[in-house]
Write an enzyme that holds these catalytic residues in place. Structure first.
Site, PDB file in Angstrom:
ATOM      1  N   GLY A 150       0.816  -1.420  -0.081  1.00 12.62           N
ATOM      2  CA  GLY A 150       0.034   0.096  -0.008  1.00 12.62           C
ATOM      3  C   GLY A 150       0.810   1.410  -0.080  1.00 12.62           C
ATOM      4  O   GLY A 150       0.433   2.394   0.600  1.00 12.62           O
ATOM      5  N   ALA A 151       2.105   1.102  -0.769  1.00 11.08           N
ATOM      6  CA  ALA A 151       2.862   2.268  -0.627  1.00 11.08           C
ATOM      7  C   ALA A 151       2.649   3.391  -1.156  1.00 11.08           C
ATOM      8  O   ALA A 151       3.188   4.701  -1.117  1.00 11.08           O
ATOM      9  CB  ALA A 151       4.322   1.946  -1.200  1.00 11.08           C
ATOM     10  N   GLY A 152       1.488   3.246  -2.041  1.00 17.30           N
ATOM     11  CA  GLY A 152       0.914   4.450  -2.883  1.00 17.30           C
ATOM     12  C   GLY A 152      -0.257   5.225  -2.083  1.00 17.30           C
ATOM     13  O   GLY A 152      -0.677   6.372  -2.283  1.00 17.30           O
ATOM     14  N   GLY A 153      -0.380   4.543  -0.944  1.00 23.52           N
ATOM     15  CA  GLY A 153      -1.449   5.220  -0.051  1.00 23.52           C
ATOM     16  C   GLY A 153      -0.952   6.422   0.628  1.00 23.52           C
ATOM     17  O   GLY A 153      -0.092   6.428   0.861  1.00 23.52           O
ATOM     18  N   PHE A 154      -2.043   6.908   1.555  1.00 20.88           N
ATOM     19  CA  PHE A 154      -1.888   7.910   2.497  1.00 20.88           C
ATOM     20  C   PHE A 154      -0.835   7.605   3.461  1.00 20.88           C
ATOM     21  O   PHE A 154       0.375   8.453   3.671  1.00 20.88           O
ATOM     22  CB  PHE A 154      -3.303   8.385   2.953  1.00 20.88           C
ATOM     23  CG  PHE A 154      -3.286   9.644   4.153  1.00 20.88           C
ATOM     24  CD1 PHE A 154      -2.283  10.606   3.682  1.00 20.88           C
ATOM     25  CD2 PHE A 154      -3.764   9.432   5.037  1.00 20.88           C
ATOM     26  CE1 PHE A 154      -2.261  11.567   4.716  1.00 20.88           C
ATOM     27  CE2 PHE A 154      -3.973  10.523   6.145  1.00 20.88           C
ATOM     28  CZ  PHE A 154      -3.268  11.606   5.967  1.00 20.88           C
ATOM     29  N   LEU A 155      -1.143   6.689   4.173  1.00 20.77           N
ATOM     30  CA  LEU A 155      -0.197   6.322   5.207  1.00 20.77           C
ATOM     31  C   LEU A 155       1.157   5.544   4.766  1.00 20.77           C
ATOM     32  O   LEU A 155       1.969   5.682   5.118  1.00 20.77           O
ATOM     33  CB  LEU A 155      -1.090   5.076   6.166  1.00 20.77           C
ATOM     34  CG  LEU A 155      -0.068   4.420   7.501  1.00 20.77           C
ATOM     35  CD1 LEU A 155       0.592   5.503   8.461  1.00 20.77           C
ATOM     36  CD2 LEU A 155      -1.240   3.362   7.989  1.00 20.77           C
ATOM     37  N   TYR A 165     -16.228  -3.686   5.595  1.00 18.42           N
ATOM     38  CA  TYR A 165     -14.972  -3.109   6.046  1.00 18.42           C
ATOM     39  C   TYR A 165     -14.486  -3.593   7.355  1.00 18.42           C
ATOM     40  O   TYR A 165     -13.671  -4.054   7.561  1.00 18.42           O
ATOM     41  CB  TYR A 165     -15.088  -1.708   5.767  1.00 18.42           C
ATOM     42  CG  TYR A 165     -13.644  -1.009   6.267  1.00 18.42           C
ATOM     43  CD1 TYR A 165     -12.648  -1.194   5.571  1.00 18.42           C
ATOM     44  CD2 TYR A 165     -13.658  -0.067   7.674  1.00 18.42           C
ATOM     45  CE1 TYR A 165     -11.323  -0.667   6.056  1.00 18.42           C
ATOM     46  CE2 TYR A 165     -12.320   0.200   7.856  1.00 18.42           C
ATOM     47  CZ  TYR A 165     -11.394   0.032   7.016  1.00 18.42           C
ATOM     48  OH  TYR A 165     -10.027   0.540   7.582  1.00 18.42           O
ATOM     49  N   LYS A 182     -11.706  -6.332   8.332  1.00 14.97           N
ATOM     50  CA  LYS A 182     -10.403  -5.728   8.979  1.00 14.97           C
ATOM     51  C   LYS A 182     -10.268  -6.656  10.274  1.00 14.97           C
ATOM     52  O   LYS A 182      -9.027  -7.004  10.776  1.00 14.97           O
ATOM     53  CB  LYS A 182     -10.380  -4.243   9.452  1.00 14.97           C
ATOM     54  CG  LYS A 182     -10.349  -3.488   8.241  1.00 14.97           C
ATOM     55  CD  LYS A 182      -9.082  -3.561   7.434  1.00 14.97           C
ATOM     56  CE  LYS A 182      -7.900  -2.850   8.335  1.00 14.97           C
ATOM     57  NZ  LYS A 182      -6.567  -2.679   7.687  1.00 14.97           N
TER      58      LYS A 182
END
Length: 373
Positions: free
Chosen positions: A10-15, A155, A159
């Site tokens: 998820g390196a393109g995400g916000f976190l 969701y 999770k």
């Protein structure tokens, strides 16, 4: 732990992107692999800049591609798993959310076993613990309470089940004979520069005479600044590889927050944007109980229409509950076990986020100016 290496999903995400940027500063880290599926041009440019540093390698792949995950994990010391379909409203199909959040996590755990990666950090959510009702008041929730969400929505359910899978995998035998150690970080709402939720809120307000629509007046929450959330992941990765600290962390989950004042989400939006002339709607709001039952009716309509039409309600009971609950958490366990202390103060986080919001306001005004010419 000299010469360690880390894969961030998820390196393109916000976190995820913030974690990669902070990992670059880790002197003992030899290699960072940044795995993403899709991201915008701005994020692509930023990751490309990071890639010029010898230790950053950018990989494109899907969290549901088992072979891709095995290649990405090969030779890594640690995995920080942030990739997720973040969708409390249920805009995506239930199966899509379950596939990404649950199946993807299980595939990544299997890849770690095959590639003998001994450390796994999972970015979880406070929604795995609640709130289950907007009438319930939860202050300074802590890990020993073992709270659990009862929502069937895809969701929070996905999770919760993914977190259970991660923690249950702790102690699993790796292919090379080693042992996989895992932990999970439960995060509240994350704010800061490039936050898509904040961006949407601000842009919507700018189209409405700079008036922020009230959606979460009755909530009391403690959001976390993105830099502090990222820092907690790095500390967890370090600590889980430390022979002295690791035994008390293995198989554990941790609530992560910072010193952002406990406040409603509406108040947070106003505080971060008021410098640029944005204000909260002073109009009358529907009673919370009425909103909740209206959400129930809309969900019922969606269910009845499902065989012939895919109707997605503008809000649901989960969203109404999350946005209007008193639910705060304590990060004392993370302080004790991980040595976590927020890197960024509330004042600094507020300033950085407000300055970024200022760029959104400027872009909006420039767009209006061009249209008027």
């Amino acid at each position: 732990m000299p010469g360690w290496s880390c894969l961030v999903t998820g390196a393109g995400g916000f976190l995820g992107q913030r974690i990669v940027r902070m990992l670059v500063q880790e002197e003992e880290l030899q290699e960072i692999r940044a795995l993403f599926r899709t991201f915008g041009r701005k994020h692509e440019e930023e990751l490309s800049k990071l890639q010029t540093k010898a230790k950053v390698r950018v990989l494109k792949g899907d969290i549901l591609d088992a072979q891709c995950l095995k290649r990405a994990c090969q030779g890594m010391s640690a995995v920080i798993h942030t990739a997720a379909a973040i969708d409390p409203l249920g805009a995506a199909s239930r199966q899509t959310i379950l596939d990404v959040n649950l199946k993807g996590t299980q595939l990544l755990l299997d890849a770690c076993v095959e590639a003998s990666v001994p450390t796994f950090i999972y970015s979880s959510s406070v929604l795995v613990a609640g709130p289950n009702s907007y009438k319930e008041i939860i202050l300074n929730a802590h890990e020993e309470e073992h709270r659990e969400s009862t929502w069937p929505n895809p969701y929070p359910y996905s999770k919760r089940m993914a977190e259970k899978a991660v923690l249950a995998t702790n102690g699993r035998l790796l292919k090379n004979g080693g042992t996989l150690h895992t932990c999970a970080l439960r995060l509240p709402f994350i704010y800061g520069e490039e936050c898509q939720v904040t961006s949407t809120t601000v842009k919507t307000a700018l189209k409405n005479n700079s008036i922020i629509k009230k959606n979460a007046t009755f909530s009391i929450a403690n959001p976390v600044y993105v830099g502090n959330a990222a820092w907690a992941h790095i500390l967890a990765a370090r600590s889980l590889q430390d022979p002295k600290k690791s035994p008390s962390i293995q198989g554990q989950f941790y609530y992560i927050s910072d010193n952002t004042p406990h406040q409603s989400y509406d108040d947070l939006n106003y505080t971060l944007s008021k410098e640029w002339g944005l204000c909260l709607d002073s109009g009358w709001s529907l009673p919370l109980s009425l909103l909740y039952w209206l959400a129930f009716l809309l969900e019922t309509v969606s269910f009845l229409l499902r065989p012939v039409y895919n109707y997605r309600p503008p809000f649901n009971r989960l969203l109404i509950t999350v946005l209007n609950s008193v639910f705060t958490i304590s990060y004392k366990k993370a302080q004790r076990d991980l040595g976590y202390q927020p890197l960024v103060s509330w004042e600094e986080a507020k300033q950085k986020t407000s300055e970024w919001i200022g760029t959104l306001v400027k872009q909006h005004r420039e767009t209006l100016h061009k249209k008027s010419q």
